[in-house]
Each structure stands twice: as C-alpha cells, then as structure tokens.
Design a protein around this motif. Structure first.
Motif, PDB file in Angstrom:
ATOM      1  N   SER A  95       9.758 143.723  13.847  1.00 59.65           N
ATOM      2  CA  SER A  95      10.742 143.064  14.714  1.00 59.65           C
ATOM      3  C   SER A  95      11.512 141.976  13.979  1.00 59.65           C
ATOM      4  N   HIS A  96      10.852 141.258  13.049  1.00 57.10           N
ATOM      5  CA  HIS A  96      11.530 140.173  12.324  1.00 57.10           C
ATOM      6  C   HIS A  96      10.642 139.729  11.166  1.00 57.10           C
ATOM      7  N   TRP A  97      11.082 138.710  10.418  1.00 61.68           N
ATOM      8  CA  TRP A  97      10.428 138.375   9.157  1.00 61.68           C
ATOM      9  C   TRP A  97       9.205 137.460   9.272  1.00 61.68           C
ATOM     10  N   HIS A  98       8.900 136.906  10.437  1.00 61.62           N
ATOM     11  CA  HIS A  98       7.750 135.991  10.552  1.00 61.62           C
ATOM     12  C   HIS A  98       6.461 136.729  10.144  1.00 61.62           C
ATOM     13  N   TRP A  99       5.646 136.063   9.318  1.00 61.88           N
ATOM     14  CA  TRP A  99       4.464 136.716   8.729  1.00 61.88           C
ATOM     15  C   TRP A  99       3.560 137.403   9.744  1.00 61.88           C
ATOM     16  N   ASP A 100       3.459 136.802  10.955  1.00 58.18           N
ATOM     17  CA  ASP A 100       2.487 137.290  11.931  1.00 58.18           C
ATOM     18  C   ASP A 100       2.893 138.633  12.543  1.00 58.18           C
ATOM     19  N   HIS A 101       4.030 139.179  12.081  1.00 53.61           N
ATOM     20  CA  HIS A 101       4.481 140.467  12.618  1.00 53.61           C
ATOM     21  C   HIS A 101       4.514 141.587  11.573  1.00 53.61           C
ATOM     22  N   TRP A 102       4.310 141.225  10.259  1.00 52.83           N
ATOM     23  CA  TRP A 102       4.454 142.312   9.257  1.00 52.83           C
ATOM     24  C   TRP A 102       3.490 142.235   8.073  1.00 52.83           C
ATOM     25  N   GLY A 236       9.827 141.624  20.521  1.00 52.11           N
ATOM     26  CA  GLY A 236       9.499 140.761  19.387  1.00 52.11           C
ATOM     27  C   GLY A 236       9.492 139.313  19.868  1.00 52.11           C
ATOM     28  N   ASP A 237       9.808 138.371  18.990  1.00 49.20           N
ATOM     29  CA  ASP A 237       9.746 136.963  19.391  1.00 49.20           C
ATOM     30  C   ASP A 237      11.002 136.482  20.111  1.00 49.20           C
ATOM     31  N   LEU A 238      11.899 137.426  20.536  1.00 50.04           N
ATOM     32  CA  LEU A 238      13.023 136.994  21.379  1.00 50.04           C
ATOM     33  C   LEU A 238      12.494 136.353  22.655  1.00 50.04           C
ATOM     34  N   GLY A 272       6.607 139.010  21.971  1.00 47.19           N
ATOM     35  CA  GLY A 272       6.068 138.925  20.614  1.00 47.19           C
ATOM     36  C   GLY A 272       4.615 138.471  20.582  1.00 47.19           C
ATOM     37  N   HIS A 273       4.253 137.643  21.533  1.00 47.26           N
ATOM     38  CA  HIS A 273       2.876 137.156  21.680  1.00 47.26           C
ATOM     39  C   HIS A 273       2.580 137.103  23.171  1.00 47.26           C
ATOM     40  N   GLY A 274       1.318 137.169  23.514  1.00 48.31           N
ATOM     41  CA  GLY A 274       0.906 136.993  24.906  1.00 48.31           C
ATOM     42  C   GLY A 274       0.863 138.305  25.682  1.00 48.31           C
TER      43      GLY A 274
HETATM   44 ZN    ZN Z   1       5.496 135.580  16.188  1.00 45.39          ZN
END
Ligand code: ZN
Length: 646
Positions: A95-102, A236-238, A272-274
């Motif tokens: 979904s995006h570049w934040h470490w917790d997603h890839w 994602g984190d949107l 993205g979370h929860g």
């Molecule tokens: Zn995240």
C-alpha cells in the motif's frame, strides 16, 4: 551434510533471540468476505506496531495486500495461508512505503519465486532509498540505545536487595525490543517488480481486484485495493482504526482521495491498522476532521499564528468531532492530538508555504510551553484514572505514586514512601475492594516544567455499588520523563459535586531550564517553609480567616469540609470558610508548620509543604495534630509565596 549441520548450528544460536518470537501470538484472522481474510499482528511490545495484511484467495492463486513489518510476521501469515489453500501466492501488493507494510516481503519471494511484487511507481522510488534512510537512525542508534537502557535498569533491579515490582515487565520489554531489532536488521529489502500509476486491474482466478491510486494522500504513492464484487475496500494507512497517522502527508489531496474512497460501494473497509470496519463512519469522521483542519489552518495562518498555536486553537473547535473518533478515551484523545491533528496541521502549514515535494518530512519537533506542559500533566492524571477503571483502589493509586510519595493517613500522620502508603491504604476495606474513577478539574506547573499539581473529584464505588464522593489533591514531579505523584491527599465529601467543570490552569509566564544546584533548591525550600511559619504566626495576631485571605491567591482552592461538595475557590471565600462565624480576629485556636518538610521546584515558583495543624488546647477525643498539605506558588523567586491549593 555439512550444509545441514551449519543450518542446525544457526538455528541453535538463533534460539535465545527467537524465543520472544516463538511466544508471539498467532495473527488474529477475520474473514471479511468468502475467502478474503485480514490478519492482524500483535505489536512488538512498545517498540513497533505492525500493519494489517489482507489475503485474497481464489481458484487460481492468492493475492496478499501488505506483507507486514517483519519476516516473522509475514511467515506467520504465510503459515495461515498454507493451512487454508494449496494455491500459490501470485501477487503481493504494497500500500505504501512505511516499513510496517512491506518488510515481510522476502518471505513471499523466497516461498514463491514467481510472485509479482506490486506497488505504485512513486512507492518503488521511496523503497529504493528514502524509506530505508528514514528507518536507519532507529535501527542504528535509537533502538540499540533503548535496549541498553532497559538492560541497565534490569541489572540495577537484579542487584537491589528488594527487586522492583516492574522487573518482569522490564524483562519482557527487553525480549520484545531485542526480537524486533533482530527482525528488522534481518530484512532483505524487496523491490516491487510491477508498478502502476493510477490503476492496475488484476484478474485472480474468478476474482477481480482493482489496485487504485487517488493522488498523494498519506504518502506520494498510496495504493488502495478494491474488490467490487465482494464490496471490500482496503485503504492502507489512508485510514487507521481508530486514529489515523498524518506524518509527512498531503493534506489537500488526502481529503480528495477520501471523498473518492467514500464513493466506492463497500460493506467492509480494512484500514492499515486495527479491526476492519463494517460502515463508513470512521472514514467520514476522519475526512471531516481533515477538511476542518484545512479550513482552520488557513484561518490561523492568515491570523499570523504558528502551526503549534493553530493546533491548540483547532483542538477546541474539533472537540465534538474528536469524540466521534476517540469515544473520549484519554489515550486516544492524546493520539488524536499528536498523530493526527498536530502532524496534519504542520503539513497544512507546509502546503500553504508552497507545493509539497515527494520527500519525507521529519516528525515536527515541539518546544514545550507552559500550556503543553500542563496538558501533558493533566493527560497523565487522566491516563492513571482510565487505568484505574480496570482495578481496585490500592493498585490504581499506587501505580501513579513516586517511590518517596508523602501521604497523610488517618492514624499515623504521614506515610513517607510508596510501600508505607500502600500499607496505610490496605487498612481500609474500601481501598481493597472499591473502585475509583476521577477527573482533574485544574492543573498547574512550575517554570522548570518538572513540578505540578492537579486536583479534582473522584467517586469511590464499593462492591455493593454504594458510591462515595471524594476530593483529591496531587502534587506531581516529573522524573525520567514520567509524571508521578510526590504528595497526595484524598478526603470524602457528603455529596457529589454538581459540576466537574475544568478551571483555567495555573501557569508560569514562561518555562526556564531546570537547575540541579542543591544550594539554589535549598534556598527555595527555606523560603517556602519560612512562608508557612509566617502564615501561622500571622494567624495568631489577626485570626485564621484574615491570615488565609492574606496568604492565599485569588485563584486558590481549598478542599473544604466534608459538607462541601466542591473545592472552595478564592482566598476571600477560603478565609471566611476556615474561620467560621464569630472566629477571633486577634488570635487563633490553632498553629501549624511545615514540620514534615517540603518539596520545591528548582525554578522556585511552585512547591508543597506538609506538616501538622495543632490546636493550642487539645480536646479530649480529638487528635492532638492533624496532617495537612499545601501547594504554594509565587510569581518569581523574589515574589512572596501564596498558597494555591490545599
Ligand atoms: Zn502503518
């Protein structure tokens, strides 16, 4: 043979490190549509939060949307996939570049050499450098420093004659942090092999999967996933459930992107979370907050306010919207302010200064102000109150006590340590069985930002549901970055207060650097204890009432008699209340002194005295001395001390 031996050795060596991982819970699995699942991974203690991973199965391959933040988390999800289907994973979409997603992607490329790794073209560019550079200071220094600091606390705790109560928690925190560092340093950064710009349609067996970008939102290249047949939307984190993080985001485009998400027919929204959402309330509430912040930011900017002042102003306006998102839970309110409003508003300001680049903006740094300091103190008091809801009185109160807390007790004068305070509290069955809830109504802080007070109202609820109103006063000190209660008093009231309205805080004009100069602090203490003595001496000449008027601030608060449901406010009213009708105006029936001591802020403008009030003529059946605590404030190190709360 040689190979398997070295593998075995590696496994053995890795065992102690992996033990925390082995004990980690399996990811939580929720089926959101037939054959479509979200996997929620538990946080890595206090050091890391993992992202949601969504698994779309089909009759011809599997698609994984976001591959978690560590190889271990991805491996746990892959194990679940294998338990469900023989089909290979054909796509991993990020979904995006934040470490917790890839950061878990390597697990999939290793298991499925033909897997396609998909991301937005700008996300591929971020992953090739900026994303990794952004994480580097954390891995090189912050996390190792944190681990060393816990190791130190553990060895100090193990060396102590009585091991501290938090030793097991520290050991757990250490295991989590070591495991997390070990995981993150073992990541092979896996670049996307397929990129897209606006849209990518994937046919996965009998399923249609849309990968969409609606402009820059939380990052320059966000990907959302939409399954039109299943009416599933993965944002994602949107959107994050419950509080969205707005660091380095694109305010105007983000609102537009959320409008477009809102227009997609969806029965389930995976954030993205929860936990997954079954309606659009959070999406819409978050979008409304953003829209409001865009407007408020422009107005504040036009008025010449800086971004931090704009945040403070926005928090008042946003209160009803905030409660829709946070349910008014204090910890969530704090996250709402710091991760959503503060970060978003800083980006609104940056956007007003000119078009935003795709570069990662640093986390906004804040110079503490008197207001932000008292906000933090009140938040600490409220957080302890929130935690109290889950336990009984003694653990609820002792959780916030400093080791050297001073607390008046009904029988022994003062308890002078946390252990003694617990011992004293334990003698009352209400404290053993009852529960407390409380709200501070006023806070104040010293100019060095390290001392403060709060007071407010409590309800003690007995097991039989009898409810007892209580008033409290806490004097706080901030040590090692944490606020703890150094002096504490509670007193029962006969009735609940008609309101718990919050009063304006008591603040210094500005913050000053703290000093550790013992001579300076000793001089402040001496002057404060002298002020207490002069107060009592004056009462002998002009009467208690006039002395209380002369020594109190116009905004002083007095806990008052049990018959008073509320604190008495103002030195004039306090004077009248403590004297009572017909009280002598040329003498006093009591005298007092700070004979148990005092604590003073290094800035010399806030302190607390504790000692005994003694009647000149002790009466039979009445105690010969009553303990008191008084919080004092002065406008500067040369101004006279005046009591502000007692
Ligand atoms: Zn995240």
């Amino acid at each position: 043979m040689r190979k398997s031996l070295s593998l075995l050795l590696l496994t053995c060596i890795a065992m102690p490190m992996a033990s925390a991982g082995a004990s980690r819970p399996a990811p939580k699995k929720v089926e959101i549509a037939p054959g479509v699942y979200v996997f929620m991974t538990a946080p890595y203690g206090a050091v890391g939060l993992d992202g949601n991973s969504i698994v779309v199965t089909s009759n011809d391959g599997v698609l994984v949307f976001d591959s978690n933040g560590t190889p271990a988390a991805a491996a746990a999800v892959l194990a679940e996939i294998r338990a469900m289907t023989q089909q290979p994973v054909r796509y991993v979409v990020h979904s995006h570049w934040h470490w917790d997603h890839w950061y878990g992607a390597q697990v999939y490329t290793k298991a499925f050499p033909g897997v396609k790794i998909v991301a937005h073209e700008k996300t591929k560019a971020m992953m090739a450098g900026p994303a990794i550079a952004f994480n580097k200071p954390g891995l090189d220094s912050q996390l190792p420093d944190y681990i060393r600091s816990i190791e130190k606390r553990i060895s100090a705790g193990e060396a102590a004659s009585t091991p501290p109560a938090d030793l097991p928690a520290l050991r757990e925190a250490l295991a989590d942090a070591r495991f997390f560092l070990d995981q993150k340093t073992s990541v092979t950064h896996t670049a996307p092999s397929v990129t897209f710009k606006d849209r990518l349609d994937i046919t996965l067996g009998d399923r249609q999967v849309q990968i969409l970008n609606f402009g820059r939102a939380v990052t320059p290249g966000d990907a959302v996933m939409y399954l039109p047949k299943e009416r599933v939307l993965a944002t994602g984190d949107l959107i994050v459930n419950p509080i969205t993080f707005a660091l380095s985001s694109y305010p105007t485009e983000w609102v537009q992107a959320l409008d477009k998400l809102d227009a997609l027919p969806a029965d389930v929204i995976v954030t993205g979370h929860g936990e997954p959402l079954r309606d659009k309330q959070l999406l819409q509430a978050t979008r409304d907050v953003f829209r409001e912040l865009l407007t408020l930011g422009k107005t504040s900017h036009a008025k010449g306010l800086d971004a931090d002042q704009a945040v403070a102003a926005a928090m008042t306006t946003l209160q009803p919207l905030m409660v829709r998102i946070t349910g008014d839970v204090p910890a969530r309110n704090n996250a709402f302010r710091s991760q959503l409003v503060d970060w978003y508003m800083h980006r609104v300001y940056e956007e007003l200064a000119g078009p935003l680049s795709d570069e990662i903006a640093p986390i906004p740094q804040h110079t503490p102000t008197p207001q932000s300091t008292v906000d933090e103190l009140l938040a600490a008091d409220r957080a302890f109150a929130a935690a109290a809801a889950k336990t009984t009185v003694v653990p609820a109160l002792s959780a916030m006590f400093a080791d050297d807390v001073v607390m008046p007790t009904p029988t022994a004068g003062f308890a002078r340590s946390k252990d003694k305070a617990i011992e004293a509290l334990n003698t009352n069955p209400d404290n053993l069985q009852g529960r407390l809830e409380w709200t501070p109504v006023r806070g104040g802080v010293s100019a060095d930002g390290l001392h403060g007070f709060t007071f407010g109202y409590m309800t003690l609820t007995r097991p039989d549901n009898t409810r007892i109103p209580v008033k409290y006063l806490s004097y706080w000190v901030k040590r090692g970055g944490a606020w703890r209660v150094a002096v504490y008093k509670r007193a029962r009231a006969e009735q609940s207060p008609p309101t718990r309205d919050v009063l304006a805080p008591s603040l210094p004009a500005q913050l000053v650097p703290p000093t550790t100069d013992a001579a300076v602090i000793a001089r402040h203490k001496e002057s404060l204890e002298a002020a207490e003595k002069a107060f009592s001496d004056l009462a002998q000449k002009v009467g208690v009432g006039a002395a209380f008027v002369a020594n109190g601030r116009p905004d002083a608060a007095n806990m008052g008699a049990p018959t008073e449901p509320m604190f008495t406010l103002g030195n004039d009213k306090i004077g009248a209340a403590v004297a009572g009708p017909g009280s002598p105006t040329d003498s006093a029936a009591i005298a007092w002194a700070a004979d148990e001591g005092s604590i003073v802020a290094s800035s010399g403008d806030l302190g607390v005295t504790f000692g005994f009030i003694r009647p000149h003529k002790p009466q039979a059946g009445r105690p010969a001395a009553n303990p008191f605590i008084t919080v004092w404030r002065r406008d500067g190190p040369n101004a006279p001390w005046r009591y502000i709360a007692e």
